[in-house]
Motif scaffolding. Structure first.
Motif, PDB file in Angstrom:
ATOM      1  N   ALA A   4      -8.389  11.872  -0.423  1.00  0.00           N
ATOM      2  CA  ALA A   4      -7.237  12.678  -0.788  1.00  0.00           C
ATOM      3  C   ALA A   4      -7.201  12.455  -2.661  1.00  0.00           C
ATOM      4  O   ALA A   4      -7.038  13.546  -3.265  1.00  0.00           O
ATOM      5  N   ALA A   5      -7.442  11.304  -2.869  1.00  0.00           N
ATOM      6  CA  ALA A   5      -7.427  11.238  -4.295  1.00  0.00           C
ATOM      7  C   ALA A   5      -8.443  11.507  -5.154  1.00  0.00           C
ATOM      8  O   ALA A   5      -8.207  12.135  -6.365  1.00  0.00           O
ATOM      9  N   THR A   6      -9.681  11.474  -4.600  1.00  0.00           N
ATOM     10  CA  THR A   6     -11.021  12.231  -5.169  1.00  0.00           C
ATOM     11  C   THR A   6     -10.629  13.804  -5.004  1.00  0.00           C
ATOM     12  O   THR A   6     -10.833  14.478  -6.270  1.00  0.00           O
ATOM     13  N   TRP A   7     -10.276  14.249  -3.985  1.00  0.00           N
ATOM     14  CA  TRP A   7      -9.990  15.816  -3.982  1.00  0.00           C
ATOM     15  C   TRP A   7      -9.153  16.253  -5.030  1.00  0.00           C
ATOM     16  O   TRP A   7      -9.129  17.266  -5.816  1.00  0.00           O
ATOM     17  N   PHE A   8      -7.833  15.701  -4.915  1.00  0.00           N
ATOM     18  CA  PHE A   8      -6.778  15.953  -5.928  1.00  0.00           C
ATOM     19  C   PHE A   8      -7.102  15.503  -7.346  1.00  0.00           C
ATOM     20  O   PHE A   8      -6.990  16.380  -8.091  1.00  0.00           O
ATOM     21  N   GLY A   9      -8.020  14.738  -7.701  1.00  0.00           N
ATOM     22  CA  GLY A   9      -8.051  14.578  -8.922  1.00  0.00           C
ATOM     23  C   GLY A   9      -9.241  15.545  -9.626  1.00  0.00           C
ATOM     24  O   GLY A   9      -9.040  15.920 -10.617  1.00  0.00           O
ATOM     25  N   ASN A  10     -10.133  15.891  -8.788  1.00  0.00           N
ATOM     26  CA  ASN A  10     -11.164  16.808  -9.116  1.00  0.00           C
ATOM     27  C   ASN A  10     -10.435  18.317  -9.195  1.00  0.00           C
ATOM     28  O   ASN A  10     -10.542  18.944 -10.043  1.00  0.00           O
ATOM     29  N   TYR A  11      -9.520  18.430  -8.430  1.00  0.00           N
ATOM     30  CA  TYR A  11      -8.717  19.601  -8.412  1.00  0.00           C
ATOM     31  C   TYR A  11      -7.844  19.671  -9.776  1.00  0.00           C
ATOM     32  O   TYR A  11      -7.846  20.632 -10.471  1.00  0.00           O
ATOM     33  N   TYR A  66      -6.068  18.276   7.084  1.00  0.00           N
ATOM     34  CA  TYR A  66      -4.974  17.788   6.166  1.00  0.00           C
ATOM     35  C   TYR A  66      -4.683  16.326   6.627  1.00  0.00           C
ATOM     36  O   TYR A  66      -4.750  15.246   6.086  1.00  0.00           O
ATOM     37  N   PHE A  67      -4.614  16.104   8.047  1.00  0.00           N
ATOM     38  CA  PHE A  67      -4.035  14.991   8.619  1.00  0.00           C
ATOM     39  C   PHE A  67      -5.127  13.869   8.839  1.00  0.00           C
ATOM     40  O   PHE A  67      -4.784  12.840   8.367  1.00  0.00           O
ATOM     41  N   TYR A  68      -6.320  14.184   9.050  1.00  0.00           N
ATOM     42  CA  TYR A  68      -7.199  13.263   9.261  1.00  0.00           C
ATOM     43  C   TYR A  68      -8.093  13.009   8.103  1.00  0.00           C
ATOM     44  O   TYR A  68      -8.784  12.102   8.112  1.00  0.00           O
ATOM     45  N   ARG A  69      -8.378  14.221   7.192  1.00  0.00           N
ATOM     46  CA  ARG A  69      -9.250  13.741   6.023  1.00  0.00           C
ATOM     47  C   ARG A  69      -8.520  13.600   5.064  1.00  0.00           C
ATOM     48  O   ARG A  69      -9.239  12.880   3.839  1.00  0.00           O
ATOM     49  N   LEU A  70      -7.193  13.909   4.873  1.00  0.00           N
ATOM     50  CA  LEU A  70      -6.576  13.577   3.430  1.00  0.00           C
ATOM     51  C   LEU A  70      -5.440  12.701   3.626  1.00  0.00           C
ATOM     52  O   LEU A  70      -5.662  11.467   3.267  1.00  0.00           O
ATOM     53  N   SER A  71      -4.433  12.820   4.322  1.00  0.00           N
ATOM     54  CA  SER A  71      -3.478  11.951   4.653  1.00  0.00           C
ATOM     55  C   SER A  71      -2.455  12.187   5.571  1.00  0.00           C
ATOM     56  O   SER A  71      -2.217  13.592   5.760  1.00  0.00           O
ATOM     57  N   GLN A 134     -14.406  24.389  -0.003  1.00  0.00           N
ATOM     58  CA  GLN A 134     -13.283  23.642   0.902  1.00  0.00           C
ATOM     59  C   GLN A 134     -12.085  23.495  -0.090  1.00  0.00           C
ATOM     60  O   GLN A 134     -10.999  22.927   0.488  1.00  0.00           O
ATOM     61  N   TYR A 135     -12.185  23.805  -1.433  1.00  0.00           N
ATOM     62  CA  TYR A 135     -11.040  23.848  -2.336  1.00  0.00           C
ATOM     63  C   TYR A 135      -9.999  24.830  -2.047  1.00  0.00           C
ATOM     64  O   TYR A 135      -8.952  24.795  -2.620  1.00  0.00           O
ATOM     65  N   LEU A 136     -10.343  25.851  -1.347  1.00  0.00           N
ATOM     66  CA  LEU A 136      -9.311  26.850  -0.727  1.00  0.00           C
ATOM     67  C   LEU A 136      -8.411  25.980   0.027  1.00  0.00           C
ATOM     68  O   LEU A 136      -7.322  26.539   0.111  1.00  0.00           O
ATOM     69  N   LEU A 137      -8.803  24.904   0.694  1.00  0.00           N
ATOM     70  CA  LEU A 137      -7.861  24.241   1.469  1.00  0.00           C
ATOM     71  C   LEU A 137      -6.955  23.020   0.761  1.00  0.00           C
ATOM     72  O   LEU A 137      -5.841  22.604   0.908  1.00  0.00           O
ATOM     73  N   ILE A 138      -7.668  22.868  -0.371  1.00  0.00           N
ATOM     74  CA  ILE A 138      -6.971  21.719  -1.231  1.00  0.00           C
ATOM     75  C   ILE A 138      -5.900  22.311  -1.880  1.00  0.00           C
ATOM     76  O   ILE A 138      -4.813  21.618  -2.322  1.00  0.00           O
ATOM     77  N   GLY A 139      -6.171  23.520  -2.570  1.00  0.00           N
ATOM     78  CA  GLY A 139      -5.071  24.076  -3.356  1.00  0.00           C
ATOM     79  C   GLY A 139      -3.706  23.838  -2.716  1.00  0.00           C
ATOM     80  O   GLY A 139      -2.551  23.370  -3.351  1.00  0.00           O
ATOM     81  N   PRO A 140      -3.442  24.220  -1.501  1.00  0.00           N
ATOM     82  CA  PRO A 140      -2.010  24.276  -1.082  1.00  0.00           C
ATOM     83  C   PRO A 140      -1.549  22.716  -0.753  1.00  0.00           C
ATOM     84  O   PRO A 140      -0.544  22.338  -0.920  1.00  0.00           O
ATOM     85  N   ALA A 141      -2.750  21.898  -0.388  1.00  0.00           N
ATOM     86  CA  ALA A 141      -2.490  20.206  -0.200  1.00  0.00           C
ATOM     87  C   ALA A 141      -2.170  19.835  -1.743  1.00  0.00           C
ATOM     88  O   ALA A 141      -1.246  18.791  -1.676  1.00  0.00           O
TER      89      ALA A 141
END
Length: 155
Positions: A4-11, A66-71, A134-141
């Motif tokens: 999650a930290a990597t996804w959100f940091g990049n986003y 979201y639950f299994y890959r992010l948090s 995959q960032y299409l899923l990251i935006g809402p998260a």
């Protein structure tokens, strides 16, 4: 596999401008709703279930990501958001019908994406999803993580 930290940091690097962030707070939930609404409209054979089945399945798959890959916190919070989106969509479906829901979803989808691209034009950066879908899923998260942080419950 990114956490999650990597996804959100990049986003976050693609979303530094305050105006772009504000636009995202409006447009990302709107686009998320339109996806739910459009899946809601895919016909479901009567023997398989009722209208909305495909939307619920899509929301469940997103929840699993979201639950299994992010948090777990993001997953549970997004499940709550999905429940609200499903209730709103079902109510609209019952009150304005298939065609009303279809045209509402298309209109909101187009306007919200125009808003997103305006935001990224202001930002001076390409939307993240152009580098990885995959960032299409990251935006809402990402927005949900910000909301959780505001309530003192970081992801």
């Amino acid at each position: 596999m990114r956490d999650a930290a990597t996804w959100f940091g990049n986003y976050s690097r693609d979303h530094q401008n305050e105006t772009n962030q504000l636009i995202h707070w409006i447009c990302v939930p709107a686009i998320t709703w339109t996806v739910v609404a459009l899946f809601w409209l895919i016909p479901v054979p009567g023997w398989l279930g009722r209208p909305g089945l495909w939307a619920v399945l899509a929301m469940f798959l997103a929840f699993c990501f979201y639950f299994y890959r992010l948090s777990r916190k993001i997953g549970i919070a997004m499940a709550g958001a999905f429940i609200i989106l499903a209730l709103v969509t079902d109510s609209l479906y019952r009150n304005i019908g298939t065609s009303g829901l279809l045209w509402s979803a298309i209109t909101v989808f187009v306007v919200a994406w125009i808003g997103q691209f305006i935001g990224h034009r202001i930002e001076g950066r390409r939307p993240s999803f152009l580098t990885d879908l995959q960032y299409l899923l990251i935006g809402p998260a990402w927005l949900m993580s910000k909301a959780l942080g505001r309530f003192g419950a970081p992801y």
